[in-house]
Design an enzyme around this catalytic site. Structure first.
Site, PDB file in Angstrom:
ATOM      1  N   ASP A 678       0.829  -1.200   0.000  1.00 52.06           N
ATOM      2  CA  ASP A 678       0.000   0.000   0.000  1.00 52.06           C
ATOM      3  C   ASP A 678       0.868   1.256   0.000  1.00 52.06           C
ATOM      4  OD1 ASP A 678      -2.736   1.119   0.217  1.00 52.06           O
ATOM      5  OD2 ASP A 678      -1.964   1.929   2.101  1.00 52.06           O
ATOM      6  N   LYS A 682       1.477   4.250  -2.912  1.00 51.57           N
ATOM      7  CA  LYS A 682       1.331   5.681  -2.632  1.00 51.57           C
ATOM      8  C   LYS A 682       2.559   6.474  -3.078  1.00 51.57           C
ATOM      9  CE  LYS A 682      -1.802   5.073   1.311  1.00 51.57           C
ATOM     10  NZ  LYS A 682      -1.979   5.190   2.766  1.00 51.57           N
TER      11      LYS A 682
END
Length: 815
Positions: A678, A682
């Site tokens: 994750d 980003k």
């Protein structure tokens, strides 16, 4: 004297006719009246159908005659006392018998001539006017019936006869000079040749009858009574926000009625315009409503555009070729051909190069026009001087109308840009020298979107309606809907944005409501919806074709992220907190960005990084202003920051991760957060938004999870592995304590290289005091060299993520 006309819906049945009689009674106290009435609602259609069936040797025409007879007899029985019904019923039956005789003739001959058709169609008004006159005589004996055929004389152009005004005006004046009755009731629509053959004035001709009488008598006013409160700024059946126009000029009314404003038959205005007789359009069912006054006085100078109207079922015929350039007579030949075929031209535009002429006609005339034009230009086509004519069907003409438009600059640009922003393709444009009308040809499927978009822009105080299609209504989705519900009034009052949720979907159900879902009880509406289907959801959004449509993805689904292309190509904006699309292959990321530009459909994903923090927007502004990002250091996972801020010797790693899930800080699959993927997504998105080309496999991911944890395939096994490897996590914590540091999961980019991983952060570092679920990003750029640009705040949680999504929606509303 006033002339009142009542349309088909006003006299649809006995109940409605009673309202008409009351209006006549009230008006007669103020003035002498001429009352013109249409056929009972749908009767003209039934007559037309009966005639067609009879000519086709279909015996079912008799059933239609029976239906017509019953409709009129039932109406008469309600309006007339029983004691006086006998002779009247007999009279109506005699008229019906005459009608049936004519239809029998059509049946035997197997044909329907225009002359016979006019005679058959005249029965609707003959029956209605007779019944209404008899009904009103029950109220006031000083009311008489007069057959309009004795007053209005025409040529023998059956179906749409041309009035002989010289003869008709004299007959009308003579009759009313001799007849002093307070009320005269006349049938509309019907007329007669000089030698006594029945003709009609065209569908909608009852308006025309009333105008002819009003013009001949120089009446004080012509009143058209219908089922709406006047002429509207747009068709209220298509544009819910449309409202009545209080005052309008004759010219504006003619333009609007020509372009489909069915409340007024276009030829109506001519006889009264010459005499400067005002026309008042009123609602039979709301007689107290103001209505629309049509006159030569333009009372409102501040209203530039008076209305938006349209004509459906249009075909565009284009004749082009090098042989037309500089050759005189090409246009003349084209229009002569159409005239000979009795094809009405609704729209004309010609390129200044003279290379092509484009005309708009009805779909029903398209095939005939194509064949006739190709025959007429056969020689030029064979010599390749002119191309065979091109016919495009299923189009629509949209018209912007206003007397004051000629005094205002930029209206055309405003109109075209408004349509363009909503992916409404303009096929042709025409604007007269008077600048009272700007017309465009568009695809018929875009009519609703075009009318609503233009009406919003020109009539609704620039209030912009946003139509949301929301997929994913979990923790974040619920908060998002709650925020919309709470802020709708504020947005409308202060930002002029009207947000409507048109569709909702979760993994089980989906629910659509074209007029907007009530957000007070959206859960129960969704529960009663149809089975969720991603393809059907996309298809329905396309089919609805609403203006300012936005697809809102509040899922973590890869398959949902693959649908963005479909939406963008339909000029449907995409707002998403789903990071998968923007961290997918670089080519796909660029394709989505390019589609957004190509189709003028915003693609916003602020919540991909930092939830509600303005991180991506800040990067965009830096790059747009000419700055260059060289280095990024960041703590980008609010969930990991929460976990490592709460993990200590008293709280096991397993328990803290569990609590993060309960608080809504982690993804449904917490391994997405803890594996570092994750965070890698980003930082990749920030790198790309900073102008660098990179794919996720180029980012070094230094995982702190044991291999056994990463290998689990479900949450239950994953949490069991966290307990099993508790000593591993304790060892990491103890090392941080020994180094007088805090654990932070850091993403960084520098010199074209990127990495994510757990780091020991010393006290002097800006990341050391990062509390709770906060995120922090440091940007080192050409302008921020010694001291980086720092953005810090809550980076996880349903409410802040929802607010970030909401902010993106508002950004679109402000574009």
């Amino acid at each position: 004297m006033k002339v009142l006309k009542f349309g088909g819906t006003s006299v649809a049945n006995a109940q409605n006719i009673k309202l008409v009689l009351e209006i006549i009674n009230q008006k007669s106290k103020q003035s002498q009246l001429v009352v013109v009435v249409s056929a009972l609602s749908k009767v003209t259609d039934l007559l037309q159908l009966a005639a067609a069936k009879a000519a086709a040797n279909d015996e079912s025409f008799r059933e239609i005659v029976g239906e017509i007879e019953k409709k009129h007899l039932d109406t008469l029985k309600v309006l007339i006392p029983v004691s006086e019904q006998s002779s009247l019923l007999s009279h109506v039956k005699r008229i019906i018998n005459h009608l049936e005789t004519l239809l029998d003739g059509c049946f035997l001959l197997g044909e329907l001539s225009p002359r016979t058709a006019d005679t058959i169609l005249s029965f609707g008004e003959l029956l209605s006017s007779y019944i209404i006159a008899q009904a009103y005589q029950q109220i006031d004996k000083n009311a008489v019936y007069k057959d309009s055929r004795e007053l209005i004389k025409t040529d023998n152009n059956f179906g749409k006869a041309v009035v002989n005004f010289e003869v008709s005006n004299q007959l009308i004046r003579t009759y009313f000079a001799e007849n002093k009755s307070k009320i005269n009731i006349l049938p509309g629509f019907i007329s007669q040749t000089l030698d006594g053959i029945a003709t009609t004035l065209g569908r909608g001709g009852s308006d025309y009858t009333a105008a002819i009488v009003a013009g001949a008598l120089e009446a004080e006013q012509l009143e058209i009574w219908t089922d709406v409160n006047g002429m509207f700024t747009a068709n209220p059946k298509i544009v819910k926000q449309a409202h009545p126009i209080a005052t309008i000029s004759y010219q504006e009314a003619m333009e609007l009625s020509h372009f489909g404003a069915k409340v007024l038959y276009p030829p109506t205005i001519q006889p009264v315009l010459r005499k400067n007789i005002p026309i008042l359009i009123k609602n039979t069912f709301e007689p107290e409503a103001e209505g629309t006054l049509i006159s030569d006085q333009v009372l409102s100078k501040d209203t530039v555009v008076k209305g938006i109207s349209h004509i459906d079922n249009i075909s565009m015929v284009t004749l082009e070729g090098p042989g037309m350039i500089g050759v005189s007579g090409s246009s003349k030949r084209l229009f002569e051909v159409l005239s000979q075929e009795k094809i009405n031209v609704i729209f004309i535009t010609q390129a200044s190069s003279e290379h092509s002429i484009c005309i708009g006609i009805l779909n029903s005339d398209a095939d005939n026009a194509e064949a006739a034009i190709n025959r007429a230009f056969e020689v030029e086509i064979s010599q390749n001087k002119v191309d065979p004519c091109i016919v495009e069907k299923d189009l629509c003409i949209i018209a912007l109308v206003g007397e004051n438009m000629k005094n205002h600059q930029g209206l055309s640009g405003r109109m075209f840009s408004t349509l363009g922003k909503n992916n409404v393709n303009i096929r042709a444009i025409a604007q007269g020298a008077s600048e009272r009308n700007i017309s465009t040809v568009i695809n018929e499927r875009d009519v609703k979107k075009a009318l609503n978009t233009l009406h919003e822009n020109f009539f609704e105080e620039n209030t912009k309606q946003l139509n949301l299609f929301v997929m994913g209504v979990g923790n974040v989705g619920e908060k998002f809907i709650e925020q919309i519900h709470n802020q709708r009034k504020f947005l409308k009052d202060n930002l002029k944005i009207n947000v409507r949720v048109i569709a909702l979907s979760n993994s089980r159900k989906m629910f659509f409501e074209e007029d907007g879902i009530s957000l007070k009880d959206w859960q129960s509406a969704l529960d009663q919806g149809e089975k969720a289907n991603k393809e059907a959801f996309i298809a329905r959004a396309k089919e609805l074709n609403l203006r300012n449509s936005i697809f809102v993805d509040i899922t973590a689904s890869a398959s949902v992220s693959e649908t963005y292309e479909n939406f963008l190509k339909q000029s449907i904006a995409v707002v998403t907190c789903n990071k998968i699309a923007c961290s997918s292959a670089y080519d796909n990321y660029k394709k989505l960005k390019n589609l957004s530009l190509q189709y003028n459909a915003p693609f916003l994903f602020e919540t991909n990084v930092g939830a509600g923090l303005p991180i991506i927007d800040t990067v965009k502004n830096l790059i747009a202003s000419g700055d260059k990002v060289h280095k990024i250091q960041a703590v980008l996972s609010g969930s990991l920051n929460f976990i490592f801020n709460n993990f200590d010797k008293d709280n096991s790693f397993h328990d803290v991760v569990k609590e993060a899930g309960v608080q809504g800080f982690t993804e449904p699959d917490p391994k997405i957060d803890l594996s570092g993927i994750d965070v890698a997504r980003k930082i990749l998105i920030l790198i790309r938004e900073s102008g660098y080309e990179m794919d996720i496999d180029a980012i070094t991911n230094e995982s702190f999870l044991p291999a056994e944890c990463l290998a689990t395939t479900n949450n239950e096994d994953f949490f069991a592995s966290l307990t099993q490897h508790a000593p591993h996590f304790s060892k990491i914590y103890d090392e941080a304590v020994s180094k007088d540091s805090r654990l932070k999961y850091v993403a960084q980019f520098e010199n074209g290289k990127a990495s994510v991983g757990l780091q020991f952060i010393p006290k002097e570092h800006p990341f050391y005091n990062l509390e709770g679920k906060d995120n922090i990003v440091l940007f080192y750029t050409d302008r921020y060299v010694d001291q980086p640009l720092l953005i810090k705040g809550a980076g996880a949680g349903a409410a802040v993520t929802a607010s970030g999504i909401f902010a993106d929606v508002i950004r679109i509303g402000n574009i």
